[in-house]
Design a protein around this motif. Sequence first.
Motif: not given
Length: 149
Positions: A36-37, A40, A114, A132
């Motif tokens: 996810s990081q 994002t 987001f 997210f």
Amino acid sequence: MVWFLVVLLLVVVAILLAFRKRWRRNKAIQILLHHSQRLTDQTMAAALQTLDFPVAKPLVSKPMADIWGHGIMAFSYQLPLQTKTLKQQPLEKALQNAAEELDIASSDPALPPFVITDFFVLDGQLHVDVAFITNQATIEYVRDVNRVA
């Protein structure tokens, strides 16, 4: 005496199984957090690029999971202030457009993929927190932040 040893052995096995289950859950959360990081960061970099806001390459965030608890997919960015000012609304719109271009969807149809949860200037840096929307814990976090704001 034999019963005592059998019960003790069963308790030890139960404790070991509980620790193993917790370790595997934490490992899965860490994998989801890193994935996810990366998504994002990629989307945020694309959004900033469309707004002509130059940032250092590569753009790297800090997970906020340590502060808010496991399972929350929220990331913090610290950007240097530029001569070109950045506003929250255009950044939110650019994030949504970048998410559409990258084919990233939210796990909740009522929310965009987001969500900017915090946006402020401190010590000559712009701080932006982005959530997210990938799981229920993050959805609850965003709802809690919106209630407080």
